[in-house]
Design a protein around this motif. Structure first.
Motif, PDB file in Angstrom:
ATOM      1  N   PHE A  30       0.842  -1.191   0.000  1.00  0.00           N
ATOM      2  CA  PHE A  30       0.000   0.000   0.000  1.00  0.00           C
ATOM      3  C   PHE A  30       0.880   1.246   0.000  1.00  0.00           C
ATOM      4  O   PHE A  30       1.843   1.337   0.738  1.00  0.00           O
ATOM      5  CB  PHE A  30      -0.937   0.033   1.218  1.00  0.00           C
ATOM      6  N   GLY A  31       0.556   2.194  -0.845  1.00  0.00           N
ATOM      7  CA  GLY A  31       1.313   3.449  -0.883  1.00  0.00           C
ATOM      8  C   GLY A  31       2.424   3.444  -1.911  1.00  0.00           C
ATOM      9  O   GLY A  31       3.026   4.483  -2.185  1.00  0.00           O
ATOM     10  N   SER A  32       2.706   2.255  -2.486  1.00  0.00           N
ATOM     11  CA  SER A  32       3.837   2.218  -3.421  1.00  0.00           C
ATOM     12  C   SER A  32       3.429   2.579  -4.853  1.00  0.00           C
ATOM     13  O   SER A  32       4.277   2.825  -5.698  1.00  0.00           O
ATOM     14  CB  SER A  32       4.503   0.837  -3.395  1.00  0.00           C
ATOM     15  N   LEU A  33       2.137   2.616  -5.095  1.00  0.00           N
ATOM     16  CA  LEU A  33       1.673   2.979  -6.440  1.00  0.00           C
ATOM     17  C   LEU A  33       1.614   4.507  -6.520  1.00  0.00           C
ATOM     18  O   LEU A  33       0.956   5.152  -5.705  1.00  0.00           O
ATOM     19  CB  LEU A  33       0.280   2.375  -6.660  1.00  0.00           C
ATOM     20  N   GLY A  63       5.929   1.291  -9.490  1.00  0.00           N
ATOM     21  CA  GLY A  63       4.803   2.014  -8.890  1.00  0.00           C
ATOM     22  C   GLY A  63       3.876   2.632  -9.915  1.00  0.00           C
ATOM     23  O   GLY A  63       3.269   3.664  -9.668  1.00  0.00           O
ATOM     24  N   THR A  64       3.755   1.983 -11.079  1.00  0.00           N
ATOM     25  CA  THR A  64       2.907   2.546 -12.127  1.00  0.00           C
ATOM     26  C   THR A  64       1.662   1.689 -12.366  1.00  0.00           C
ATOM     27  O   THR A  64       1.744   0.463 -12.442  1.00  0.00           O
ATOM     28  CB  THR A  64       3.698   2.657 -13.452  1.00  0.00           C
ATOM     29  N   ASN A  90       3.874  -3.099  -9.809  1.00  0.00           N
ATOM     30  CA  ASN A  90       3.161  -2.432 -10.898  1.00  0.00           C
ATOM     31  C   ASN A  90       1.802  -3.084 -11.120  1.00  0.00           C
ATOM     32  O   ASN A  90       1.587  -4.251 -10.763  1.00  0.00           O
ATOM     33  CB  ASN A  90       3.960  -2.514 -12.200  1.00  0.00           C
ATOM     34  N   VAL A  91       0.927  -2.305 -11.742  1.00  0.00           N
ATOM     35  CA  VAL A  91      -0.404  -2.831 -12.061  1.00  0.00           C
ATOM     36  C   VAL A  91      -0.713  -2.501 -13.510  1.00  0.00           C
ATOM     37  O   VAL A  91      -0.412  -1.399 -13.986  1.00  0.00           O
ATOM     38  CB  VAL A  91      -1.486  -2.195 -11.163  1.00  0.00           C
ATOM     39  N   GLU A  92      -1.339  -3.456 -14.204  1.00  0.00           N
ATOM     40  CA  GLU A  92      -1.782  -3.194 -15.566  1.00  0.00           C
ATOM     41  C   GLU A  92      -3.242  -3.616 -15.695  1.00  0.00           C
ATOM     42  O   GLU A  92      -3.634  -4.687 -15.235  1.00  0.00           O
ATOM     43  CB  GLU A  92      -0.918  -4.006 -16.542  1.00  0.00           C
ATOM     44  N   ILE A  93      -4.039  -2.726 -16.275  1.00  0.00           N
ATOM     45  CA  ILE A  93      -5.444  -3.070 -16.536  1.00  0.00           C
ATOM     46  C   ILE A  93      -5.687  -2.933 -18.032  1.00  0.00           C
ATOM     47  O   ILE A  93      -5.410  -1.882 -18.621  1.00  0.00           O
ATOM     48  CB  ILE A  93      -6.414  -2.163 -15.750  1.00  0.00           C
TER      49      ILE A  93
END
Ligand SMILES: [Zn+2]
Length: 711
Positions: A30-33, A63-64, A90-93
């Motif tokens: 939490f907080g790293s994005l 963090g993207t 990282n997160v990708e949607i």
């Protein structure tokens, strides 16, 4: 301690995603994005409190969050579906549509909320998700009340979190109609304001569908003398004459305003249920005699569907009247009609429907409503009949339940007639099985419970219309509490059960028999009429000059014959004592969950106020019992208790109105034209329809104290 957040799974996404896979490697703390990268021509989706903090960036780095419209065919086909991957910070949607990107962000927001609340990183994972039903609507019904505008905006935000994509807003008289201004109630919402709410909702992928009742349920229009000539029966405000052109002039004006108030929406709900008395006026009777009432219903339907089409809207229609005229309606909802009987009804009814099949508009959506589990054989036949004839059906389930005034009840374990969550789950599952892709969760205002009390049901409809065969109902409740409040109650079902028990007692506490409806209807019948009554019955009721209804309520203790009252009402008094015992527990739990909740605390304020309000009834009964004793000194002491109970009621009632008043207008402006009929909540222009029993019973208690010289 009652609150044990860790009994729940750390991550509870509502609605449950179709498929979640854990991946190897690091997830997301939490907080790293910190960054948002959008590839392709995209508008930044509206985001929740956490994701809206992200800074837009063109470069990738740790963090993207990357949002991508799918061009490679790797995301689910549905434009509402998405593929979400969390890996190494990282997160990708990826989605085929902007709605899917929006929903992917809602899922991520929920994961991050839980990550923050439970202080644990989101594991590396891949979520592949898309909805089972493509039209997922809830009902805002403002027949007998209006909420504050900000509550509607907040409700849109809340519904969007759960991927609801439509609201059927039943305007009644709460839209400030311009073409027929007389219809608009004095405090109604302006067309511009409603259009603004519609645009706000659309940015959150929610479409507001207007509902304006037409042929029946028209008291809000026909109560005005100005429109009296359009009534089917001169003394009946319920139904329009379907053969009078004036009917269409008025309805089309209202529709045009409703369309302007909801710019860009696809549908127009035209109501059309529970019409009752038509085919009786000189214009209609010849047609009714020759071709039957069904042809009148279909004539009206054809006219309004043509209008909708000309104005670029798809009409939605409650389907009960044609089924009723064909003799199959009872088989769709009665729980004691078995398969053979239902099959016989349909055998006889089908030819009647099929004779006029060409008059069933093809452009229309037939909304099949059933507020129980919907497993009645006749209901299944109805859904099949639409499919066989190429007519588009959607389903309507209900967040409310029959007798509930204070809040909706969950009535499980009653087989087909179960109501509440089990009914919602069951009908939505049935729709999904049959390939029906639209559902509405109704929230009727007939008895006007506070809107807040509907949320458990509304969110359940979001859960099951997205993921019909995911969670069990018990699992749903755990997830619902965590999502909505960031809290949990280990014995939540028990708490609900206890509140329900007290509400059921309140409902009948002072009645000689039955519930509050007995008195409310008696009071109302002096001047009113119910749509299911025949004209003869209506006239009979109007002729009644009864004004004293104290015989509907229990008598008070006879102090010349002490003890007899307590004996007569012993079971009721025992139940009252038991409810008071449990009240201490329910208050403690509600107080505790209120303090522990991280969001939506107002929900518990409402339930606490209801809890305090409904306990006043058993308290008064027990105080009366204390007077019912052969000892003057003790009678006087008991009398102090009675006065205390009355004072306590006044306070709880005052508090309830204050809490209700935080989000709804609790009375109409003085210029409002009253519209009382058999709906409980229509009978007064403020909240006092809830306490018509208390108003009468407390008056009886006061004069009883006077006549026994107990003051
Ligand atoms: Zn007529």
């Amino acid at each position: 301690m009652l609150i044990l957040p860790l009994v729940a799974q750390p991550f509870q996404i509502v609605p449950q995603p179709q498929k979640t896979e854990l991946l190897q490697g690091d997830g997301l703390a939490f907080g790293s994005l910190t960054n948002l990268k959008m590839t392709g021509k995209l508008n930044r989706p509206v985001m929740g409190d956490i994701l809206s903090q992200l800074t837009e960036s063109y470069v990738s780095g740790s963090g993207t969050l990357t949002l991508k419209l799918d061009s490679a065919g790797i995301a689910p086909e549905s434009r509402e579906g998405y593929l979400l991957t969390i890996s190494n910070g990282n997160v990708e949607i990826i989605s085929a549509g902007e709605a899917g990107l929006f929903y992917g962000c809602q899922t991520l927001e929920q994961l991050l909320e839980d990550s923050r609340d439970f202080n644990t990183p989101v594991p590396a994972c891949k979520i592949i998700d898309s909805p089972a039903l493509s039209y997922r609507a809830v009902h805002f019904d403002v027949k007998h009340h209006l909420d504050h505008m900000n509550y509607y905006y907040e409700s849109i935000d809340r519904l969007a979190r759960y991927k609801i994509n439509a609201v059927i807003f039943e305007f009644e008289d709460k839209l400030r109609y311009q073409r027929q201004p007389l219809v608009a109630a004095p405090q109604s919402i302006s067309i511009d304001e409603m259009a603004a709410l519609t645009r706000y909702a659309r940015e959150r992928h929610i479409e507001i569908t207007p509902l304006v009742q037409g042929l029946g349920h028209a008291t809000f229009i026909l109560k005005h003398e100005y429109y009296a000539h359009l009534r089917e029966l001169p003394y009946d405000r319920w139904a329009f004459c379907p053969m009078d052109e004036g009917t269409y002039e008025v309805l089309f004006d209202l529709y045009l305003d409703a369309i302007e108030a909801t710019p860009g929406s696809r549908y127009l709900h035209i109501g059309g249920d529970e019409i009752g008395n038509i085919g009786l006026c000189p214009r209609c009777k010849p047609t009714a005699d020759k071709e039957g009432i069904l042809s009148l219903n279909l004539y009206w339907l054809k006219r309004v569907c043509e209008f909708a089409k000309e104005n670029g809207r798809i009409p939605i229609f409650w389907d009960d009247m044609p089924l009723k005229e064909a003799g199959v309606y009872e088989s769709t909802h009665k729980t004691d009609i078995n398969f053979e009987q239902a099959a016989r009804d349909w055998e006889e009814g089908k030819p009647i429907l099929e004779q006029v099949i060409s008059d069933f508009p093809k452009s229309c959506v037939y909304m099949r409503w059933n507020y129980s589990t919907a497993q009645q054989p006749g209901n299944l036949f109805a859904l099949d009949w639409y499919q066989e004839h190429g007519l588009k059906a959607m389903i309507a389930t209900a967040a409310q339940s029959g007798p509930a005034v204070l809040f909706p009840f969950d009535e499980r374990g009653k087989g087909v007639s179960s109501r509440g969550l089990v009914a919602i789950q069951s009908f939505v599952q049935l729709a999904a099985e049959k390939g029906i892709d639209g559902m509405l969760c109704t929230a009727w205002d007939d008895r006007s419970p506070h809107m807040e009390t509907y949320w458990r049901g509304l969110i359940a409809s979001a859960e099951y219309s997205w993921s019909p065969n995911g969670r069990t109902l018990d699992e749903y409740d755990i997830a619902y509490l965590q999502r909505e409040y960031g809290a949990s109650i280990p014995d939540y079902t028990n708490l609900y059960g206890l509140l329900r028990e007290a509400a059921l007692f309140w409902e009948k506490a002072f009645n000689r028999e039955g519930g509050r409806m007995n008195l409310n209807n008696a009071l109302f019948n002096m001047s009113g009429m119910a749509h299911w009554l025949t004209p003869e019955e209506q006239k009979e009721q109007k002729a009644s000059d009864k004004t004293d209804f104290t015989d509907r309520l229990i008598e008070l203790p006879d102090l010349q014959n002490p003890g007899s009252w307590s004996k007569k009402y012993a079971p009721r008094l025992t139940e009252a004592a038991s409810i008071i015992d449990k009240y201490q527990h329910t208050s403690t739990v509600l107080d505790s969950i209120y303090r522990e909740s991280k969001r939506n605390r107002y929900h518990w304020e409402i339930f606490s106020a209801i809890n305090d309000f409904q306990i006043a009834a058993p308290r008064l009964l027990l105080a009366l019992k204390q007077c019912d004793i052969d000892n003057k000194a003790q009678q006087l002491a008991g009398n102090e208790e009675v006065r205390g109970a009355l004072t306590e009621f006044d306070k709880a009632w005052g508090d309830l109105q204050i809490v209700y008043g935080k989000t709804r207008f609790i009375s109409y402006p003085s210029t409002y034209v009253p519209d009382p009929y058999h709906h409980y909540a229509s009978q007064k222009e403020d909240l006092t329809w809830m306490i018509q029993v208390e108003e009468l019973f407390h008056k009886m208690v006061n004069s009883w104290m006077d006549s026994n010289q107990l003051h």
